[in-house]
Design an enzyme around this catalytic site. Structure first.
Site, PDB file in Angstrom:
ATOM      1  N   LYS A   1      46.049  74.965  47.560  1.00 51.00           N
ATOM      2  CA  LYS A   1      44.871  75.258  47.263  1.00 51.00           C
ATOM      3  C   LYS A   1      43.964  75.512  48.667  1.00 51.00           C
ATOM      4  O   LYS A   1      43.107  76.215  48.782  1.00 51.00           O
ATOM      5  CB  LYS A   1      44.335  74.340  46.399  1.00 51.00           C
ATOM      6  CG  LYS A   1      42.898  75.051  45.677  1.00 51.00           C
ATOM      7  CD  LYS A   1      42.454  73.864  44.611  1.00 51.00           C
ATOM      8  CE  LYS A   1      41.303  74.810  43.990  1.00 51.00           C
ATOM      9  NZ  LYS A   1      40.110  74.958  44.517  1.00 51.00           N
TER      10      LYS A   1
ATOM     11  N   GLU B   1      38.039  70.288  40.467  1.00 51.42           N
ATOM     12  CA  GLU B   1      39.116  70.958  40.019  1.00 51.42           C
ATOM     13  C   GLU B   1      39.766  69.946  38.694  1.00 51.42           C
ATOM     14  O   GLU B   1      40.435  70.748  37.669  1.00 51.42           O
ATOM     15  CB  GLU B   1      40.432  70.866  40.932  1.00 51.42           C
ATOM     16  CG  GLU B   1      40.106  72.068  41.993  1.00 51.42           C
ATOM     17  CD  GLU B   1      39.145  71.751  43.166  1.00 51.42           C
ATOM     18  OE1 GLU B   1      39.004  72.336  43.975  1.00 51.42           O
ATOM     19  OE2 GLU B   1      38.411  70.595  42.918  1.00 51.42           O
TER      20      GLU B   1
ATOM     21  N   HIS C   1      44.934  69.610  44.501  1.00 52.02           N
ATOM     22  CA  HIS C   1      45.304  69.238  45.538  1.00 52.02           C
ATOM     23  C   HIS C   1      44.910  68.031  46.018  1.00 52.02           C
ATOM     24  O   HIS C   1      45.662  67.304  46.865  1.00 52.02           O
ATOM     25  CB  HIS C   1      44.745  70.516  46.443  1.00 52.02           C
ATOM     26  CG  HIS C   1      43.351  70.657  46.519  1.00 52.02           C
ATOM     27  ND1 HIS C   1      42.604  70.784  47.563  1.00 52.02           N
ATOM     28  CD2 HIS C   1      42.507  70.788  45.577  1.00 52.02           C
ATOM     29  CE1 HIS C   1      41.263  71.081  47.441  1.00 52.02           C
ATOM     30  NE2 HIS C   1      41.263  70.972  46.099  1.00 52.02           N
ATOM     31  N   ARG C   2      43.491  67.508  45.882  1.00 51.53           N
ATOM     32  CA  ARG C   2      43.395  66.330  46.475  1.00 51.53           C
ATOM     33  C   ARG C   2      43.860  65.318  45.712  1.00 51.53           C
ATOM     34  O   ARG C   2      44.138  64.069  46.473  1.00 51.53           O
ATOM     35  CB  ARG C   2      41.727  66.272  46.292  1.00 51.53           C
ATOM     36  CG  ARG C   2      41.069  67.407  47.181  1.00 51.53           C
ATOM     37  CD  ARG C   2      39.751  67.059  47.718  1.00 51.53           C
ATOM     38  NE  ARG C   2      39.248  68.549  48.647  1.00 51.53           N
ATOM     39  CZ  ARG C   2      39.671  68.967  49.583  1.00 51.53           C
ATOM     40  NH1 ARG C   2      40.724  68.288  50.279  1.00 51.53           N
ATOM     41  NH2 ARG C   2      39.008  70.031  50.227  1.00 51.53           N
TER      42      ARG C   2
ATOM     43  N   ASP D   1      42.551  79.154  47.626  1.00 50.20           N
ATOM     44  CA  ASP D   1      41.176  79.348  47.398  1.00 50.20           C
ATOM     45  C   ASP D   1      40.609  80.756  48.305  1.00 50.20           C
ATOM     46  O   ASP D   1      39.951  81.592  47.832  1.00 50.20           O
ATOM     47  CB  ASP D   1      40.459  78.225  48.036  1.00 50.20           C
ATOM     48  CG  ASP D   1      40.234  77.131  46.651  1.00 50.20           C
ATOM     49  OD1 ASP D   1      41.003  77.284  45.887  1.00 50.20           O
ATOM     50  OD2 ASP D   1      39.475  76.356  46.496  1.00 50.20           O
TER      51      ASP D   1
ATOM     52  N   ASP E   1      34.554  65.169  48.549  1.00 52.58           N
ATOM     53  CA  ASP E   1      35.878  65.438  48.574  1.00 52.58           C
ATOM     54  C   ASP E   1      36.744  64.450  49.385  1.00 52.58           C
ATOM     55  O   ASP E   1      37.864  64.362  49.454  1.00 52.58           O
ATOM     56  CB  ASP E   1      36.159  66.832  49.181  1.00 52.58           C
ATOM     57  CG  ASP E   1      35.825  68.088  48.162  1.00 52.58           C
ATOM     58  OD1 ASP E   1      35.747  67.696  46.893  1.00 52.58           O
ATOM     59  OD2 ASP E   1      35.632  69.223  48.488  1.00 52.58           O
TER      60      ASP E   1
END
Length: 419
Positions: A400, A325, A374-375, A53, A297
């Site tokens: 990311k 995302e 990514h999360r 990012d 997040d």
């Protein structure tokens, strides 16, 4: 078709103890990079995140005439004339939401046309409310789909008196306009058209970062700010560790009964996701309902942790997770039910995790589709600390925001199988 890579954690069957230094905050790094680029002079950003990012943000700024050096793994040195120039090619920003949204506003100060684009996932992420707000203020920013690619035709100096924005879908729209507003030739008001705002704490982060680079902002009320026409001044700026990244380590500690020293206490973070520690500390007796609107997040972390709780947990006000995302509500539902059918249900934008502490020590054959998010990869790694057989697709997507995530877990004694 080539097989996609997977990673499988081998449950350690022991407490995770040790010391891990989380990466710098993605949210603060991308704000500071942009503000340093809009400031005349040289700024040094320390403690910064180096990830996909922030790479997309820094590369885009380089395309617009900003010099950015990287003397070490956690620093950027940004030298700018204070003016962004029209790039020769479109700005490709991957799936970096902060970069696309912040730059869509900032490039309105460029003399000339700028195209902002991203990957296939970014082309599904809405930016319409921000474009509408810019358009109502007389600026030319358009998209055929309401998502990237975006075409901005800038005219240089900003002659705007007021921005009005619906911040309900994303606080990033509000932050984008606030950062732009300091570049006006007269004071500019930024007003919410409704009282709701996704993750208001991130707007507070924006204001703090703006002030560090010389901006003057009056908070007139909960829905109105007045930004003085100061522009920005170069500054040396220390970026705190990423609270969203810290949530995975706090949860790993809770799940295994371990002790992981992050070098910074939860209460010393200024980022909204640090509030997740309040709920992680309750484990295995997390409260029955958790509102996710202000720590979006962190919800994937909490949802996977809730699978091992003693009682069910309902997560509410999650609408914003559908435009991250990936659709994170759906991804969490799919992943949890792959581990055990019926573990999660969705009601509107609520996610109900059934919870079963007896999951710990079991095995399954679960393939977690991360959607290159990514999360999703990082949160389901937590389930792999307690349940055997969880395979996570595309593990490198953690790059990311946390490129060394798997290394951090390995440093605590976690072992993996890679395929």
């Amino acid at each position: 078709m080539a097989l996609r890579p997977t990673i499988t954690l081998l449950p350690p069957n022991a407490a995770l103890n040790g010391q891990v230094s989380p990466p710098g905050s993605k949210s603060i790094t991308n704000r500071a990079l942009l503000l340093a680029a809009l400031a005349k002079g040289t700024s040094r950003l320390s403690g910064a995140l180096k990830s996909d990012d922030t790479r997309h943000m820094s590369n885009a700024l380089r395309q617009m005439g900003v010099t950015i050096d990287e003397p070490d793994d956690t620093s950027f040195v940004v030298t700018s004339s204070g003016v962004l120039t029209a790039p020769e090619a479109p700005l490709f920003l991957g799936n970096a939401g902060t970069a696309v949204r912040f730059l869509t506003a900032a490039v309105c100060t460029v003399k000339g046309s700028v195209t902002l684009d991203g990957d296939d996932y970014m082309r599904k992420r809405p930016i319409g409310p921000l474009l509408d707000a810019l358009g109502r203020a007389g600026l030319d920013a358009q998209s055929a789909t309401g998502c990237p690619p975006v075409q901005v035709r800038g005219t240089g100096p900003l002659q705007v008196k007021r921005f009005e924005i619906d911040g309900g879908l994303s606080s990033q729209y509000v932050s984008a306009l606030l950062m732009l507003a300091a570049c006006g030739d007269a004071p500019i008001e930024v007003a919410l058209t409704g009282k709701d705002i996704g993750a208001r704490g991130y707007v507070d982060l924006t204001l703090a970062c703006m002030r560090a680079f010389g901006a003057h902002i009056e908070v007139l009320d909960d829905t109105l700010w007045r930004v003085a026409p100061t522009g920005y001044s170069a500054n040396d700026y220390l970026i705190e560790p990423d609270a969203s990244a810290a949530t995975y380590l706090w949860a790993a500690e809770a799940l295994t009964g371990g002790r992981i020293d992050l070098g910074v206490a939860a209460e010393n973070f200024t980022q909204p996701d640090a509030d997740a520690m309040h709920y992680i500390a309750q484990f295995p007796r997390m409260q029955a309902q958790i509102n996710g609107s202000q720590m979006q997040d962190a919800i994937p972390t909490l949802a996977v942790l809730a699978a091992f709780n003693q009682t069910p947990v309902r997560f509410v006000e999650l609408a914003n997770l559908r435009v991250k995302e990936c659709d994170r509500i759906q991804a969490l539902y799919d992943g949890l039910n792959a581990i055990r059918p019926g573990l999660a249900t969705v009601e509107g934008d609520d996610l109900l995790v059934a919870a079963d502490p007896a999951l710990a020590g079991t095995s399954c054959d679960a393939l977690i589709e991360t959607h290159a998010d990514h999360r999703i990869a990082m949160c389901f790694a937590l389930a792999g600390l307690k349940v055997s057989g969880i395979r996570i697709l595309d593990p490198e997507c953690v790059g990311k925001t946390y490129p060394k995530y798997w290394d951090a877990l390995a440093s605590l004694g976690v072992k993996f199988e890679n395929r």
